[in-house]
Motif scaffolding. Structure first.
Motif, short mmCIF file in Angstrom:
data_model
loop_
_atom_site.label_atom_id
_atom_site.label_comp_id
_atom_site.label_asym_id
_atom_site.label_seq_id
_atom_site.Cartn_x
_atom_site.Cartn_y
_atom_site.Cartn_z
N HIS A 150 -4.63 6.72 -3.82
CA HIS A 150 -4.45 5.35 -2.87
C HIS A 150 -3.89 4.25 -3.93
O HIS A 150 -4.44 4.17 -4.55
CB HIS A 150 -5.82 4.73 -2.18
N PHE A 163 0.42 5.78 -0.28
CA PHE A 163 -0.61 7.06 -0.52
C PHE A 163 0.26 8.11 -1.25
O PHE A 163 1.45 8.30 -0.67
CB PHE A 163 -1.07 7.67 0.94
N TYR A 217 0.79 -1.26 0.01
CA TYR A 217 0.09 0.22 0.10
C TYR A 217 0.83 1.34 0.06
O TYR A 217 1.86 1.29 0.51
CB TYR A 217 -0.77 -0.16 1.40
#
Lengths: 263, 263
Positions: free
Chosen positions: A135, A102, A100
DNA sequence: CAGTGGTCTAGACCACTGA
DNA sequence: CAGTGGTCTAGACCACTGA
């Protein structure tokens, strides 16, 4: 593990499960009257408070309906209210075995006195921060986030660099919100949204708009736009007695069902 | 002792609200320890059970965390679990001032021994009913519904004509389900879906897949596909102490915010 | 009117666990 | 070890409301 031989569970819990089982199995049907607290005291050989605790819990969860003088009844199925798990996006992506990240695209300081949209979203709160970011899962953008934050309530966020932690996670860790509302719908990607998300204008997206309050004050408003198929919300209802945490874990353990694209 | 003239609310409820207010206002911050039950007994001049009831309720709602020997603490904001209102579609449409109707397109009896998809959805339950229908608002289709029903569990539904009441409402009124799961996502309309919904293939839709159980048995599986902008789900979290019903009413009173298409 | 649930008391014993 | 919360008791008074 078991300390006292047989009572793995407290008595009020066993009474609760006992009655719940009868409802689930159909032995007790909607509208049926169940024995009074006095009768249940005798049946379970315990004090009235213990019975009351079990029945109150079932009433709170909507399985029983209690009426004075009349008694306690198995509730009829009500308008459905489910528990929706709104996971942290980072955790959700990591749980899928992806990496992940951002990426902050834009950050502006504004004021509700000049910014009409911010005023509409947060109220007349003064200085606000407007964030736009992406994201990413394994380096691929799957959601666009547009967020407004009430700086009067959260001044500490102004200097934060969101390279290590997205704004939502930061807020969750620092600000105890007390009320929140989510609106969930579908929309066709606009030209601008499509561009940053790497999809085509008009493509289907899942849209979530979340507002968060602390008491009477708005904390933040965020609009997240997910590429169709990249994200799924799960809501559950069950008498399993799950705490939100347990429900969340159970939902996470399930595999997808809607729109499984093998790409 | 308790000033008895003014108790509009029970004492445990006043204690609960008192502590809740301190958390909301920020007087008590996440991680703060609150006084022990013994101390609160003294402060409120009541029995320990009364204090315990208030604190237990706050712990159940996730505002407090209780640890033996250590004490009771203001909880840190947890992974978010909201209450999602899943309204009856007919009621939702009527609440918007439109006329609701359901139109049955297809109905088949099948068997999980031969119908692999039904077996995957409901398990090996034997005879099943497969329904396809449209939900209409003011005569315009806004959602397509594809449903499987376990006839072994709900034999009474076999002869039902759904001209007056859609299958979901019928089931809600007749079958006490005990567990349900919703999956919510977005998808692009297929050619077949687009045709019956009167939209173009590829158009954005909100997809809801709902599974309902009674105990261990599957009751029904339904997939609803909403034209984007025609339907919105609302999930809330709040310390307002709302029952599901109250939350639902509050949500219904709010006006739309996402993707208001004037078409 | 009488039975019901709602609430509360003033104790008690216990398991747990941090100081 | 000692303080904490978890549970339970055996009572009590009350408001409500259906028979």
């Amino acid at each position: 593990m078991t300390a006292k031989g047989f009572s793995a569970l407290p008595l009020h819990e066993r009474i609760r499960q006992d009655i719940e089982t009868r409802i689930i199995s159909g032995t007790l049907r909607p509208g049926d009257r169940i024995p009074s607290e006095l009768e249940l005291m005798a049946r379970y050989g315990c004090a009235r408070m213990t019975v009351n605790k079990a029945l109150s819990a079932l009433a709170t969860r909507g399985l029983l309906e209690r009426r004075k003088r009349a008694g306690t009844f198995v509730a009829r199925p009500r308008t459905v209210a489910m528990v929706l798990d709104v996971p942290d996006l980072g955790s959700a992506v990591t749980a899928r075995g992806q990496v992940y990240a951002f990426r902050l695209l834009d950050r502006q300081i504004s004021d509700t006195a000049r910014d009409r949209q911010a005023a509409a979203d947060l109220g007349d709160v003064g200085r606000v921060m407007r964030l736009t970011g992406l994201h990413l899962a394994d380096g691929v953008a799957f959601a666009l986030e547009e967020r407004l934050i009430n700086l009067a309530l959260v001044p500490a966020i102004e200097p934060v660099d969101f390279s290590t932690e997205p704004p939502g996670t930061w807020l969750l860790r620092h600000i105890p919100w007390t009320e929140a509302e989510n609106r969930i719908g579908a929309l066709a990607a606009s030209r601008a949204q499509a561009k940053v998300l790497g999809i085509s204008p008009g493509d289907a997206c899942l849209a979530i708009e979340r507002r968060t309050w602390r008491g009477a004050d708005s904390v933040t408003v965020v609009r997240q736009t997910f590429v169709a198929g990249s994200h799924e919300l799960v809501a559950r209802f069950g008498p399993a007695g799950g705490s939100p945490a347990r429900i969340s874990a159970a939902a996470a353990a399930m595999t997808s069902a809607i729109g499984t694209s093998s790409a």
